[in-house]
Design an enzyme around this catalytic site. Structure first.
Site, PDB file in Angstrom:
ATOM      1  N   ASP A 150       0.816  -1.221   0.000  1.00 57.59           N
ATOM      2  CA  ASP A 150       0.000   0.000   0.000  1.00 57.59           C
ATOM      3  C   ASP A 150       0.848   1.268   0.000  1.00 57.59           C
ATOM      4  OD1 ASP A 150      -2.156  -1.860   0.500  1.00 57.59           O
ATOM      5  OD2 ASP A 150      -1.610  -1.799   2.613  1.00 57.59           O
ATOM      6  N   GLU A 158     -11.040  -0.118  -3.134  1.00 59.97           N
ATOM      7  CA  GLU A 158     -10.304   0.433  -1.993  1.00 59.97           C
ATOM      8  C   GLU A 158      -9.051   1.173  -2.442  1.00 59.97           C
ATOM      9  OE1 GLU A 158      -9.704  -3.136   0.274  1.00 59.97           O
ATOM     10  OE2 GLU A 158      -8.207  -3.899  -1.105  1.00 59.97           O
TER      11      GLU A 158
HETATM   12  C1  6LW Z   1      -5.448  -2.249   2.353  1.00 60.14           C
HETATM   13  C2  6LW Z   1      -6.184  -2.334   1.116  1.00 60.14           C
HETATM   14  C3  6LW Z   1      -5.391  -3.333   0.478  1.00 60.14           C
HETATM   15  O1  6LW Z   1      -6.003  -1.505   3.341  1.00 60.14           O
HETATM   16  O2  6LW Z   1      -5.047  -4.238   1.395  1.00 60.14           O
HETATM   17  O3  6LW Z   1      -4.264  -4.063  -1.345  1.00 60.14           O
HETATM   18  C4  6LW Z   1      -5.389  -3.712   2.638  1.00 60.14           C
HETATM   19  N1  6LW Z   1      -5.004  -3.253  -0.711  1.00 60.14           N
HETATM   20  O4  6LW Z   1      -6.269  -1.198   0.360  1.00 60.14           O
HETATM   21  C5  6LW Z   1      -4.378  -4.089   3.626  1.00 60.14           C
HETATM   22  O5  6LW Z   1      -3.097  -3.678   3.202  1.00 60.14           O
END
Ligand code: 6LW
Length: 608
Positions: free
Chosen positions: A69, A235
């Site tokens: 991230d 996300e």
């Molecule tokens: C993070 C989310 C993700 O919050 O994994 O790959 C989660 N993306 O955006 C944990 O790192």
């Protein structure tokens, strides 16, 4: 395994080339690049795929080892420096800030989360994948901001969002107590964006954007803006303003092999955001690439105006079975097309881009991420800031050069061992374990141990650790000389905890009573990744380091995924009474971690 370390502990770059494990793989790499060169077609295709940047080659990952991230910025006002942060979950100190002048050499500048009292709730997090999730780092008017969220299954009132602020990213102490930001939709992955009128906005996973007051922490007016193209888990949002458009870039499909970067844009920050008709921008989904799970990106520009992206990726190939380092940070160039949409280079081990000139003039005494550890625990020294414990621990457990034991690291044993029993209370019970990341596919780690256990089950050793339920240990432990005997002797014990990864083959525990000639002597424990799939652990008398007794080996499958789907392997030393009466301290010395090789493509390992 292992090779002679020069006595000063000074790394000699040439020896990497002659490391026996590397000779074969370097030859493979040379063969592969010559195949690319003699095949005009693949060279042309490659150039097209990377929009012929007329530029330099570099190696991914640029932040090797567990670094997911990434959120990155370029700060002209701070001597044209790039800064990135990555997720740290339960590791403490957490929320590292890495700095670079050339995008390739990265140095730890500070840890934004470096005092337990900044975030007491990290210590109470009960689940292995709890902790600090994805952050966003931004710079504005002389201040550096990191907005992040804490996932703690014990907190049932919503996910706390925290805003860390400093004016000096090279100074741990200057990171203030975080401001709590309201999180009306209780989502993870906060982004921080200032509109041209100075108003601040926070986007979170799942689509909502709130206006926020960064001083009071108030959040209001939830706008549901865009939640992707239909993939699960939209996300990692980031908002950018460019040429009269607001862009909302996210990842969707989940952080595994379906991970995908998509984008939408709007005339105003509150929407209406319209998805790009040629989404996705980038994915490794359904490819045979060695770098999989590409996603969770951030965009920024260098001083010349070139655009860059950082994202996470997993070195696993499409099989996606063996990936002990978890999600790592990769760099790639990007451009914008005529229609005003980003065009991202595909992620590879050998990447090209218009890099700034090499420049290692980054301030501070932090660790360069690709450097070895050569740590002697000199009197008066403090522990390296890239070393972490699992959750915040009492610093008194780990003392460099305590009285009477110069040049050692004294580790006081915890009652619980690394796995702990069900009555383990995270915030009250200690884990005497200190570590650094596995940051290379192949590495050698050795550390000397002086430990005179007295009580049954007292143990000190080395471990390759993903979570409390997935770790590979070699310890010196006080045990009955044979079953039922009352006489205790120190024994080397190789033991694998794999309850977090059901279905894997777990190697048998190996016990080797310490030979009489080894008793009360300094023992050199070793742990090496001898291939991308295998760790071997052994011991020697420190006075005869070449006579290594190989005690056990384990598959990297055991420390890939399972209870650590978001984290990556760390390695280091521990001391424990294993739930018994033991209180004997362990003295570790001469800590050497040496990166040896990086696997950057199928069958290709280059010197680390
Ligand atoms: C993070 C989310 C993700 O919050 O994994 O790959 C989660 N993306 O955006 C944990 O790192």
């Amino acid at each position: 395994m292992g090779y002679k370390d020069d006595e000063q502990g000074c790394p000699n770059p040439l020896r990497f080339f002659f490391h026996p494990r590397l000779v074969k793989t370097v030859l493979n790499a040379m063969l592969l690049s010559s195949i690319i060169l003699i095949s005009g077609l693949s060279a042309a295709a490659y150039a097209q795929a990377t929009h012929a940047h007329n530029n330099q080659t570099f190696t991914n990952p640029v932040l090797p080892g567990w670094n997911s991230d990434p959120s990155c910025i370029f700060v002209k006002e701070r001597d044209n420096t790039f800064f990135c942060t990555t997720s740290t979950f339960l590791a403490f100190p957490g929320i590292p800030v890495f700095a670079s002048k050339d995008l390739v050499n990265w140095k730890l500048a500070s840890n934004a989360l470096n005092r337990r009292e900044q975030l007491p709730d990290l210590a109470t997090a009960p689940i292995q994948k709890n902790g600090i999730y994805a952050s966003t780092m931004r710079y504005r008017d002389g201040l550096f901001y990191i907005i992040t969220s804490l996932v703690n299954d014990r907190i049932t009132t919503g996910v706390p969002v925290l805003l860390f602020i400093t004016d000096d990213p090279y100074d741990d102490a200057s990171w203030r107590q975080p401001t709590i930001i309201q999180n009306p939709t209780s989502n993870i992955d906060p982004d921080l964006f200032w509109d041209n009128d100075g108003k601040a906005y926070m986007a979170v996973a799942g689509g909502p954007i709130n206006e926020i007051d960064i001083t009071t922490g108030a959040a209001w007016g939830t706008y549901r803006v865009w939640n992707g193209t239909g993939g699960v888990w939209p996300e990692g949002p980031h908002i950018y303003y460019k040429d009269n458009y607001y862009y909302l870039m996210i990842s969707e499909g989940g952080t595994e092999t379906n991970h995908t970067i998509t984008i939408a844009r709007s005339d105003t920050v509150r929407g209406l955001f319209v998805g790009y008709e040629s989404n996705p921008l980038l994915t490794a989904k359904s490819t045979s690439n060695y770098f999989q799970t590409v996603g969770h990106a951030d965009f920024f520009q260098d001083v010349k105006g070139n655009w860059w992206a950082m994202a996470l990726a997993t070195r696993s190939g499409p099989e996606w079975e063996i990936y002990p380092m978890g999600r790592e940070t990769v760099l790639f160039a990007m451009t914008w097309d005529k229609g005003g949409w980003p065009v991202l280079d595909p992620v590879q081990g050998k990447q090209r881009g218009p890099l700034p000139p090499t420049n290692r003039k980054v301030p501070g005494n932090g660790h360069w991420v690709n450097d070895p550890d050569v740590e002697n625990f000199r009197t008066g020294s403090s522990l390296p800031r890239h070393w972490v414990t699992w959750r915040p621990q009492d610093p008194k457990l780990f003392t460099a050069s305590p009285k009477g034991h110069p040049n050692t690291l004294r580790v006081l044993p915890s009652f619980h061992n690394l796995t702990a029993t069900e009555d383990f209370i995270p915030e009250a019970d200690a884990l005497s374990f200190i570590s650094r990341k596995q940051a290379a596919t192949l590495f050698d780690f050795t550390v000397d141990l002086d430990f005179a256990p007295k009580v049954q089950d007292e143990e000190a050793g080395v471990t390759l650790f993903l979570t409390q339920f997935q770790h590979i240990d070699l310890g010196l432990v006080q045990l009955p000389s044979r079953n039922g005997s009352s006489s205790l002797i120190p024994q080397l014990r190789f033991r694998v905890e794999a309850s977090g990864k059901p279905g894997v083959t777990v190697p048998e525990t190996v016990l080797v009573p310490l030979a009489a000639a080894w008793r009360n002597k300094t023992i050199r424990l070793s742990l090496s990744a001898v291939s991308d799939e295998k760790y071997v652990l052994g011991a020697a008398l420190a006075s005869k380091p070449k006579d290594i007794l190989s005690v056990g080996s384990a598959s990297a499958l055991i420390v890939s995924g399972g209870t650590g789907p978001f984290t990556g392997a760390i390695l280091g030393v521990y001391a424990t009474s294993n739930g018994g009466q033991g209180k004997t301290p362990a003295y570790f010395s001469r800590w050497r971690y040496t990166p040896v090789g990086q696997k950057i493509d199928h069958g290709v390992i280059v010197p680390a």
